[in-house]
Write a protein that holds these residues in place. Sequence first.
Motif: not given
Length: 423
Positions: A98-112
């Motif tokens: 459920x973690x979201x960050x700065x509107x990121x999606x896909x691999x960038x969000x997964x890395x966060x």
Amino acid sequence: MIKERITSLDVFRGFTIMLMTIVNNPGNWESIYPPLEHAKWNGCTPTDLVFPFFIFIMGTAIPFAIPTKMLDIVTFNKIAVRSLRIFCLGFFLNFFGKIEAFGLEGIPLLLVRLSITFAIAYALLGNFSAKVKMYLVTIILLILFFLAYSGIEAFREVRIPGVLQRIGIVYFFTSLLYIKANQKTQILVALGLLLLYWGLMTLIPVPGIGAANFEKGTNLASWLDGVILKDHMWFSTKTWDPEGFLSTIPAIASGIIGLLIGQLLNRTIKKTEILRRMILAGILIIILGVVWNEVFPINKSIWTSSYVLFTSGLATLCLSLFYYTIEIVNYKKWTKFFLIWGVNPMLVFFFSPIISRTMRAIEIQNPQINTERINLEDYFYNYWIVPAFTNPLNASLAYALSYALLWSFIVWILYQKKLVFKA
């Protein structure tokens, strides 16, 4: 009292953790052999033994883990911090997807998400001073609860209970009981908890529903989950939680029964006498559970009192078998495979679902359909495993065994390097 490590207990723990990894990671949830599925409601399958076995093992290990039966502030803080660290590990797992960050999606969000996960794991499994551990777990716990009730849309329905959360709670109360009470009192407390839960579930009408019952979604435990947890329950139902508030009461009794067996193992008497008493205790507890099942059905989802006795009795007999083979017959050549699993249980508990979720989050081009993408888990299953089998049940099981093999390699590396991560 002696404080020697019991190899058979470590092997039993490793066996249980490995079985957990297998049943939690089939290739296809629609193709599972019946013994590797949970009972639909009442009843008990081998899969329904995994969780209570681990709680039983945790209770059994307490006499070996706590050096003296004296409750001072240092000992209390150690128990409380370990309980909270285990609780927070499980609580965070419910946040991962459920973690979201700065509107990121896909691999960038997964890395966060993975970066946060490793930071949490380091904070909760790292070997710090007692004071640092206390500060870290307190901060993490407050942040997680704040996010859950902050009104932030992403976390509005994040689940609060869970397997590790229940383990942490049971560990806390069982450890304190070990320090403060003698074995007679421990037996009375365990029996009292089981009778109390039976009475609550049998005698108290369910508000807004009617007579007391043991049915899915309409029993008292389900109602109380709805009142206390509201939107923060098991995602599949949102009306009750298998690790909910009320059903944690009898789960503490599961830990206490393990604690009683641990104290038996820790006695300075002949090993054959310990084995005899364990076998008799296991048989007696199973019989009591089967008899109680007639009026309070064996049921994992609401953790009935009969389920506690039945599974604790089976756990005692299983441990007896390991104890006889390893401690009495001294046949140990086969044990190392399970020992490496039993050394880092919290690491497997925490990162096993993380790896699965990570594989599902990474998508690649579908080799057979150019217009579609497929996640790594489905890719490995459909293109590596499925083609080798004609029976989908075998394919699904093969994937689960492959995942367990991957973890066998991971825990073996950690074992070789003497890396042990404890909450």
